[in-house]
Design a protein around this motif. Structure first.
Motif, mmCIF file in Angstrom:
data_model
loop_
_atom_site.group_PDB
_atom_site.id
_atom_site.type_symbol
_atom_site.label_atom_id
_atom_site.label_comp_id
_atom_site.label_asym_id
_atom_site.label_seq_id
_atom_site.Cartn_x
_atom_site.Cartn_y
_atom_site.Cartn_z
ATOM 1 N N THR A 112 -2.395 8.160 0.980
ATOM 2 C CA THR A 112 -3.603 8.219 0.143
ATOM 3 C C THR A 112 -4.552 9.312 0.640
ATOM 4 O OG1 THR A 112 -3.340 5.861 -0.231
ATOM 5 C CG2 THR A 112 -5.438 6.820 -0.893
ATOM 6 N N PHE A 115 -3.912 -1.869 -5.102
ATOM 7 C CA PHE A 115 -5.013 -0.898 -5.208
ATOM 8 C C PHE A 115 -5.177 -0.330 -6.605
ATOM 9 C CE2 PHE A 115 -5.412 3.910 -4.216
ATOM 10 C CZ PHE A 115 -6.780 3.943 -3.973
ATOM 11 N N SER A 143 -5.765 -2.622 -1.740
ATOM 12 C CA SER A 143 -4.540 -3.426 -1.854
ATOM 13 C C SER A 143 -4.783 -4.858 -1.387
ATOM 14 C CB SER A 143 -3.409 -2.831 -1.017
ATOM 15 O OG SER A 143 -3.072 -1.576 -1.494
ATOM 16 N N ASP A 144 -5.691 -5.026 -0.442
ATOM 17 C CA ASP A 144 -6.044 -6.380 -0.001
ATOM 18 C C ASP A 144 -6.548 -7.193 -1.199
ATOM 19 O OD1 ASP A 144 -5.550 -5.475 2.571
ATOM 20 O OD2 ASP A 144 -7.655 -5.316 3.148
ATOM 21 N N SER A 174 0.868 -1.186 0.000
ATOM 22 C CA SER A 174 0.000 0.000 0.000
ATOM 23 C C SER A 174 0.897 1.226 0.000
ATOM 24 C CB SER A 174 -0.835 0.046 1.274
ATOM 25 O OG SER A 174 -1.743 -0.999 1.315
ATOM 26 N N ALA A 175 0.275 2.383 -0.113
ATOM 27 C CA ALA A 175 1.016 3.641 -0.032
ATOM 28 C C ALA A 175 1.498 3.847 1.408
ATOM 29 C CB ALA A 175 0.110 4.787 -0.448
HETATM 30 N N1 ASP Z 1 -3.589 3.083 -0.282
HETATM 31 C C1 ASP Z 1 -4.959 2.716 -0.503
HETATM 32 C C2 ASP Z 1 -5.827 3.244 0.627
HETATM 33 O O1 ASP Z 1 -5.340 3.902 1.537
HETATM 34 C C3 ASP Z 1 -5.155 1.250 -0.689
HETATM 35 C C4 ASP Z 1 -4.843 0.406 0.520
HETATM 36 O O2 ASP Z 1 -4.174 0.868 1.427
HETATM 37 O O3 ASP Z 1 -5.260 -0.745 0.532
HETATM 38 O O4 ASP Z 1 -7.019 3.039 0.582
#
Ligand code: ASP
Ligand code: ADP
Ligand code: MG
Length: 421
Positions: free
Chosen positions: A47, A136, A154-155, A41-42
């Motif tokens: 995000t 994601f 991302s899951d 993920s970020a």
């Molecule tokens: N970075 C994205 C979010 O904050 C995706 C994730 O973290 O799963 O939603």
């Protein structure tokens, strides 16, 4: 040799030190002889920060450009993680969603995966490298544009890759030790579950337990992917999400967990003529606006006026569009006015044992009554009861309900990182 997909959430790769720590962990698993695909993920709250930034530029950014902006977050973490792994003497290659073959539909902001062709990921593994994939994100073949899978997506990337590659397990690394009976940030006496059924996890995820994204749980169930949610801050066993075996006679807890969701708003259509077809008209309009409705309540109409009120909940981010669409059709539908309330929260209790046990609603409503919490809407499924209450008291409500159903544990639940944003 196993093929392991490991997903690291934002709190696990929040800064340079965390990225190095995660890299070490990945290298150990690779050096033990496993094939490793990593989804990231970020970093931290990137995000959310990018979203805030966009909203400072324009209040309603275009979906295409917002996706382009947000996907930058995952590109940063994947590249840094690949560098960190290489510095430890193991080859690593990072890939964007499109490079990893994540093909989606064209729905910006909540695209669905339609095909996964991880050719380059497979090649990297065959070359002995660790493949790092940006979570994601994907791309649409028709438009050629970059898409995102929805918050927490991302899951889903991790599960989809695990399914496409035939992985042995999909590990979701996060900032708590697993799935708990309630959010450990809210309920310090929440207990970690060793296992949970996918149907229960689906219900919890749908009611705000963001530890797993609902679409990821759905995807894992459909494709038979084993999910293991655990902490990236220690080596403790986490929680397995399992598909109950048909006919297996396990004693199911009546209530497995409690969740709360603050992301929805309530819209009330006031003074709707109580005649056939009105609900159809309202909700066809809402559906055409691409707004996802959750709970719906229609009042009994007053005999003197023949008018009724219809309330529904939808994501806060969709409320504006829903209000605009309804306002445009006000004369046609014939309602009197609209009310918008974004200070609501949804609380749910979930448990597979509810199917065969009476009295769960009574216990829930009594606990809320004794805590002085008013219930505004109610909805149920076979294994869930949800209520809408005020947002500012929902955390108290969750704690009271958690205790009422005997879920409190002895040891304090630990949250290792993250801001809970
Ligand atoms: N970075 C994205 C979010 O904050 C995706 C994730 O973290 O799963 O939603
Ligand atoms: P990540 O950055 O790893 O994706 P998330 O913030 O999306 O992490 O999800 C982890 C968070 O989910 C935890 O920090 C916790 O506050 C929250 N959470 C909500 N409900 C639960 C639950 N039932 N069990 C565990 N965590 C929960
Ligand atoms: Mg998450």
């Amino acid at each position: 040799m196993s093929l392991i997909v490991q997903k690291f959430g934002g709190s696990s790769v929040a800064d340079a030190e965390s990225i190095k720590r995660v890299a070490k962990r990945i290298v150990e698993v690779r050096k033990a002889g496993n094939e490793v695909v990593v989804v990231v993920s970020a970093m931290g709250d990137t995000t959310d920060e990018l979203l805030d930034l966009a909203k400072k530029v324009v209040p309603f950014p275009s979906g295409r450009e917002l996706d382009m902006l947000l996907t930058a977050g995952e590109r940063i973490s994947m590249a840094l993680l690949a560098m960190a792994i290489r510095s430890l003497g193991v080859e690593a290659r990072s890939y964007t969603g499109s490079q990893a073959g994540m093909v989606t539909d064209a729905q910006h902001g909540s695209a669905r995966i339609v095909e996964v062709s991880p050719k380059r990921v497979r090649e990297a593994l065959d070359d002995g490298a660790v493949a790092i994939v940006a979570g994601f994100q994907g791309f649409n073949r028709g438009t050629g544009d970059i898409t995102t899978l929805g918050r927490g997506g991302s899951d889903t990337t991790a599960v989809a890759l695990a399914a496409a590659l035939g992985a042995d397990v999909c590990e979701i690394y996060t900032d708590v030790d697993g799935i708990y009976t309630a959010d450990p940030r809210v309920v310090s006496s929440a207990r970690k579950l060793d296992r949970i059924t996918s149907e229960e996890m689906l219900e919890l995820a749908a009611t705000g337990a963001k530890v797993l994204y609902i679409r990821a749980v759905e995807y894992a169930r459909r494709h038979g992917v084993t999910l293991h949610v655990r902490s990236s801050f220690n080596n403790n066993e986490g929680t397995l999400v399992v598909n109950p075996i048909e006919g297996e006679n396990v004693e199911e807890p009546i209530v497995t967990g409690v969740a709360a969701d603050l992301s929805e708003a309530k819209i009330t259509v006031v003074g709707v003529p109580d005649t056939p077809g009105k609900a159809a008209q309202i909700f066809t309009l809402i559906a055409r606006t691409n707004v996802n409705i959750d709970m719906i309540v229609q009042n009994v109409s007053s005999a003197s006026t023949g008018l009724t009120d219809i309330s529904f909940t939808c994501p806060k981010s969709d409320a504006h569009a829903a209000m605009e669409a309804l306002t445009a059709q006000k004369a046609d539908i014939g309602f009197a006015s609209l009310q918008h309330d974004d200070q609501i929260a949804k609380l749910a209790v979930v448990g597979a044992g509810m199917r065969t046990n009476a009295g769960v609603s009574a216990k829930l409503f009594t606990a809320l009554f004794e805590a002085g919490i008013n219930i505004e809407m109610i909805s149920t499924s076979e294994i869930r009861i949800s209520v809408v209450t005020r947002a500012d008291t929902v955390n108290d409500a969750v704690r009271v309900v958690h205790t009422a159903f005997g879920l409190d544990g002895e040891v304090e639940a630990v949250v290792h990182g993250g801001t809970g944003r």
